[in-house]
Design a protein around this motif. Structure first.
Motif, PDB file in Angstrom:
ATOM      1  N   LYS A 132     -10.174   2.577   8.277  1.00 14.04           N
ATOM      2  CA  LYS A 132      -9.378   3.795   8.199  1.00 14.04           C
ATOM      3  C   LYS A 132      -9.659   4.688   9.407  1.00 14.04           C
ATOM      4  CE  LYS A 132      -7.617   3.147   3.980  1.00 14.04           C
ATOM      5  NZ  LYS A 132      -8.206   1.845   3.625  1.00 14.04           N
ATOM      6  N   LEU A 133      -8.662   5.434   9.798  1.00 11.67           N
ATOM      7  CA  LEU A 133      -8.805   6.349  10.923  1.00 11.67           C
ATOM      8  C   LEU A 133      -9.679   7.531  10.521  1.00 11.67           C
ATOM      9  CD1 LEU A 133      -7.863   6.987  13.863  1.00 11.67           C
ATOM     10  CD2 LEU A 133      -6.011   8.330  12.833  1.00 11.67           C
ATOM     11  N   HIS A 134     -10.711   7.784  11.311  1.00 15.55           N
ATOM     12  CA  HIS A 134     -11.578   8.944  11.078  1.00 15.55           C
ATOM     13  C   HIS A 134     -11.156  10.101  11.966  1.00 15.55           C
ATOM     14  CE1 HIS A 134     -15.146  11.487  11.903  1.00 15.55           C
ATOM     15  NE2 HIS A 134     -15.372  11.336  10.597  1.00 15.55           N
ATOM     16  N   SER A 135     -10.876   9.799  13.233  1.00 13.54           N
ATOM     17  CA  SER A 135     -10.457  10.826  14.177  1.00 13.54           C
ATOM     18  C   SER A 135      -9.913  10.165  15.430  1.00 13.54           C
ATOM     19  CB  SER A 135     -11.629  11.757  14.546  1.00 13.54           C
ATOM     20  OG  SER A 135     -12.678  11.012  15.139  1.00 13.54           O
ATOM     21  N   VAL A 136      -9.278  10.957  16.259  1.00 11.31           N
ATOM     22  CA  VAL A 136      -8.800  10.499  17.566  1.00 11.31           C
ATOM     23  C   VAL A 136      -9.447  11.384  18.622  1.00 11.31           C
ATOM     24  CG1 VAL A 136      -6.808  10.159  19.060  1.00 11.31           C
ATOM     25  CG2 VAL A 136      -6.619   9.663  16.617  1.00 11.31           C
ATOM     26  N   HIS A 142       0.835  -1.202   0.000  1.00  8.24           N
ATOM     27  CA  HIS A 142       0.000   0.000   0.000  1.00  8.24           C
ATOM     28  C   HIS A 142       0.869   1.251   0.000  1.00  8.24           C
ATOM     29  CE1 HIS A 142      -3.354  -2.663   0.943  1.00  8.24           C
ATOM     30  NE2 HIS A 142      -2.626  -3.161   1.930  1.00  8.24           N
ATOM     31  N   ASP A 143       0.314   2.358  -0.531  1.00  7.26           N
ATOM     32  CA  ASP A 143       1.079   3.601  -0.582  1.00  7.26           C
ATOM     33  C   ASP A 143       0.473   4.695   0.285  1.00  7.26           C
ATOM     34  OD1 ASP A 143      -1.163   4.288  -2.010  1.00  7.26           O
ATOM     35  OD2 ASP A 143      -0.122   4.708  -3.895  1.00  7.26           O
ATOM     36  N   ASN A 144      -0.502   4.343   1.126  1.00  2.44           N
ATOM     37  CA  ASN A 144      -1.092   5.336   2.026  1.00  2.44           C
ATOM     38  C   ASN A 144      -0.501   5.204   3.426  1.00  2.44           C
ATOM     39  OD1 ASN A 144      -2.741   2.774   2.119  1.00  2.44           O
ATOM     40  ND2 ASN A 144      -3.650   3.853   3.860  1.00  2.44           N
ATOM     41  N   MET A 145      -0.794   6.174   4.258  1.00  5.85           N
ATOM     42  CA  MET A 145      -0.308   6.161   5.625  1.00  5.85           C
ATOM     43  C   MET A 145      -1.017   5.081   6.450  1.00  5.85           C
ATOM     44  SD  MET A 145       0.237  10.229   6.434  1.00  5.85           S
ATOM     45  CE  MET A 145       0.040   9.917   8.188  1.00  5.85           C
ATOM     46  N   ILE A 147      -8.468   8.003  21.793  1.00  2.00           N
ATOM     47  CA  ILE A 147      -9.267   6.858  21.369  1.00  2.00           C
ATOM     48  C   ILE A 147      -9.567   6.986  19.877  1.00  2.00           C
ATOM     49  CG2 ILE A 147     -11.435   5.617  21.679  1.00  2.00           C
ATOM     50  CD1 ILE A 147     -11.436   6.521  24.565  1.00  2.00           C
ATOM     51  N   CYS A 148      -9.266   5.931  19.138  1.00  2.00           N
ATOM     52  CA  CYS A 148      -9.419   5.961  17.686  1.00  2.00           C
ATOM     53  C   CYS A 148     -10.875   5.745  17.283  1.00  2.00           C
ATOM     54  CB  CYS A 148      -8.561   4.878  17.045  1.00  2.00           C
ATOM     55  SG  CYS A 148      -6.785   5.075  17.338  1.00  2.00           S
ATOM     56  N   VAL A 149     -11.353   6.621  16.415  1.00  2.25           N
ATOM     57  CA  VAL A 149     -12.649   6.431  15.766  1.00  2.25           C
ATOM     58  C   VAL A 149     -12.340   5.914  14.362  1.00  2.25           C
ATOM     59  CG1 VAL A 149     -14.778   7.527  14.996  1.00  2.25           C
ATOM     60  CG2 VAL A 149     -13.668   8.298  17.115  1.00  2.25           C
ATOM     61  N   ILE A 150     -12.772   4.690  14.078  1.00  4.82           N
ATOM     62  CA  ILE A 150     -12.370   3.996  12.851  1.00  4.82           C
ATOM     63  C   ILE A 150     -13.589   3.738  11.977  1.00  4.82           C
ATOM     64  CG2 ILE A 150     -11.236   1.925  11.936  1.00  4.82           C
ATOM     65  CD1 ILE A 150      -9.898   1.680  14.755  1.00  4.82           C
ATOM     66  N   GLU A 151     -13.446   4.015  10.695  1.00  7.83           N
ATOM     67  CA  GLU A 151     -14.503   3.762   9.725  1.00  7.83           C
ATOM     68  C   GLU A 151     -13.936   2.984   8.551  1.00  7.83           C
ATOM     69  OE1 GLU A 151     -16.280   7.459   8.609  1.00  7.83           O
ATOM     70  OE2 GLU A 151     -17.163   7.824  10.600  1.00  7.83           O
ATOM     71  N   GLU A 152     -14.462   1.767   8.347  1.00  7.43           N
ATOM     72  CA  GLU A 152     -14.041   0.903   7.248  1.00  7.43           C
ATOM     73  C   GLU A 152     -12.529   0.708   7.211  1.00  7.43           C
ATOM     74  OE1 GLU A 152     -15.720   2.582   3.706  1.00  7.43           O
ATOM     75  OE2 GLU A 152     -17.767   1.998   4.232  1.00  7.43           O
ATOM     76  N   THR A 160      -6.504  14.544   2.158  1.00  2.00           N
ATOM     77  CA  THR A 160      -5.198  14.470   1.498  1.00  2.00           C
ATOM     78  C   THR A 160      -4.425  13.228   1.919  1.00  2.00           C
ATOM     79  OG1 THR A 160      -4.254  15.878   3.232  1.00  2.00           O
ATOM     80  CG2 THR A 160      -4.994  16.963   1.207  1.00  2.00           C
ATOM     81  N   GLN A 161      -4.864  12.572   2.982  1.00  2.00           N
ATOM     82  CA  GLN A 161      -4.246  11.334   3.424  1.00  2.00           C
ATOM     83  C   GLN A 161      -5.324  10.404   3.973  1.00  2.00           C
ATOM     84  OE1 GLN A 161      -1.189  10.111   3.328  1.00  2.00           O
ATOM     85  NE2 GLN A 161       0.162  11.856   2.954  1.00  2.00           N
ATOM     86  N   ALA A 162      -5.166   9.110   3.704  1.00  2.00           N
ATOM     87  CA  ALA A 162      -5.980   8.082   4.343  1.00  2.00           C
ATOM     88  C   ALA A 162      -5.050   7.267   5.231  1.00  2.00           C
ATOM     89  CB  ALA A 162      -6.649   7.187   3.306  1.00  2.00           C
ATOM     90  N   VAL A 163      -5.496   6.941   6.437  1.00  3.51           N
ATOM     91  CA  VAL A 163      -4.646   6.254   7.412  1.00  3.51           C
ATOM     92  C   VAL A 163      -5.260   4.898   7.755  1.00  3.51           C
ATOM     93  CG1 VAL A 163      -3.562   6.365   9.680  1.00  3.51           C
ATOM     94  CG2 VAL A 163      -3.925   8.479   8.366  1.00  3.51           C
ATOM     95  N   SER A 164      -4.643   3.836   7.273  1.00  4.51           N
ATOM     96  CA  SER A 164      -5.097   2.487   7.610  1.00  4.51           C
ATOM     97  C   SER A 164      -4.764   2.186   9.073  1.00  4.51           C
ATOM     98  CB  SER A 164      -4.424   1.446   6.707  1.00  4.51           C
ATOM     99  OG  SER A 164      -4.754   1.665   5.347  1.00  4.51           O
ATOM    100  N   VAL A 165      -5.660   1.452   9.732  1.00  2.00           N
ATOM    101  CA  VAL A 165      -5.475   1.147  11.150  1.00  2.00           C
ATOM    102  C   VAL A 165      -5.289  -0.352  11.329  1.00  2.00           C
ATOM    103  CG1 VAL A 165      -6.445   1.299  13.470  1.00  2.00           C
ATOM    104  CG2 VAL A 165      -6.908   3.113  11.805  1.00  2.00           C
ATOM    105  N   TYR A 166      -4.209  -0.722  12.004  1.00  2.00           N
ATOM    106  CA  TYR A 166      -3.940  -2.113  12.354  1.00  2.00           C
ATOM    107  C   TYR A 166      -3.973  -2.245  13.869  1.00  2.00           C
ATOM    108  CZ  TYR A 166      -2.286  -2.396   7.541  1.00  2.00           C
ATOM    109  OH  TYR A 166      -2.207  -2.346   6.165  1.00  2.00           O
ATOM    110  N   GLN A 167      -4.484  -3.352  14.353  1.00  2.00           N
ATOM    111  CA  GLN A 167      -4.539  -3.572  15.796  1.00  2.00           C
ATOM    112  C   GLN A 167      -3.300  -4.299  16.276  1.00  2.00           C
ATOM    113  OE1 GLN A 167      -8.223  -5.023  17.449  1.00  2.00           O
ATOM    114  NE2 GLN A 167      -7.199  -6.015  19.183  1.00  2.00           N
TER     115      GLN A 167
END
Length: 293
Positions: free
Chosen positions: A176-180, A145-148, A169-174, A258-265
């Motif tokens: 990806k990180l939506h907000s903290v 992947h080439d995103n953050m 606390i991470c708010v995650i949608e699909e 401008t950036q999408a942030v994938s979230v891994y647990q």
């Protein structure tokens, strides 16, 4: 965007003053392990395939890192030391230096690495222990992947025996990180997690994930960091303690798409040290984790 089939660099934010610790905690050796947390993280990153390390340091720890820590690291690593200086700010904002002796914050610290970053990088803090799997997950991410990205930790595994803690606390949608969302004074009582959000007491989900500053970034982030730091300085009220935080910049990138942030647990526990009195306790837990106990 850059990424895909690249082994990321490792950027370590080690320029803090450690005022609550009472010394340079980023280089404090752990009893029985005879290494700093930072060295353990570098070892884990190296085993995951990382070969380039950039350390953002202050002038108080630079000599010790050069003389003691770097000689203990794997020879196949390329290590670059970058000193975070108060005076390293854009022209025209020198008045902001008046009365200031505190570093400008994690956003500025990472910005100092810009001249040395031409590929994706994992960004961590020097005094937090993340576990080997976190590095493996982000190294693999940048193979495909080439995103953050980020590794987030189950909040239940980040609590302190010393009392309540503050966590993002991470708010995650699909995926990806939506907000903290900032939660304060989090503690576990009778199996229930309590905290405060926006000044109001609340229950928290024990399955929630928290951001512990384990980011996977791409070089494009530095454009946002630069403009964000200038915006920070323009609004700087000379309170001498205000800081430019990396998560604020990342949130802006998410908000502006401008950036999408994938979230891994994370699969391992996170351990951190704030006070010197915690050193022995944390060292024991890390030792047991690395011994598989």
């Amino acid at each position: 965007m850059t990424g895909i089939n690249q082994y990321p660099a490792l950027i370590i934010l080690a320029g803090g003053l450690g005022s609550r610790f009472g010394g340079n905690k980023q280089v404090a050796e752990l009893p029985n392990l005879n290494q700093s947390i930072m060295e353990l993280s570098i070892t884990d990153a190296h085993r995951a395939g990382v070969r380039d390390v950039i350390m953002i340091v202050n002038d108080k720890v630079r000599d010790y890192i050069e003389d003691v820590i770097i000689p203990r690291l794997p020879e196949s690593l390329t290590v670059t030391l970058v000193e975070q200086k108060l005076t390293d700010i854009p022209e025209g904002y020198q008045d902001c230096l008046i009365g200031r002796d505190k570093p400008w914050g994690t956003g500025h610290a990472l910005l100092c690495a810009k001249p040395y970053v031409n590929k994706p990088a994992i960004v961590i803090t020097a005094d937090d222990y993340y576990g080997a799997d976190a590095f493996l997950q982000l190294v693999e991410h940048f193979q495909y992947h080439d995103n953050m990205a980020m590794v987030a930790y189950p909040i239940i595994n980040t609590l302190s025996e010393q009392g309540g803690v503050n966590r993002g606390i991470c708010v995650i949608e699909e995926g990806k990180l939506h907000s903290v969302e900032e939660a304060l004074n989090i503690r576990l009582e009778n199996g229930q997690l309590y905290g405060e959000i926006s000044g109001k007491p609340c229950y928290l989900d024990t399955r929630a994930l928290s951001s512990m500053t384990f980011w996977g970034i791409t070089p494009e982030l530095f454009t946002a960091l630069e403009s964000g730091f200038i915006g920070f300085l323009k609004n700087y009220d000379n309170g001498v303690k205000s800081e430019y935080y990396l998560p604020d910049c990342i949130q802006h990138c998410i908000n502006t798409a401008t950036q999408a942030v994938s979230v891994y647990q994370a699969k391992s526990n996170w351990y951190g040290i704030t006070y010197k009195s915690e050193l022995n306790i944390v060292a024991r837990k890390i030792y047991e984790a690395r011994q598989g106990k």
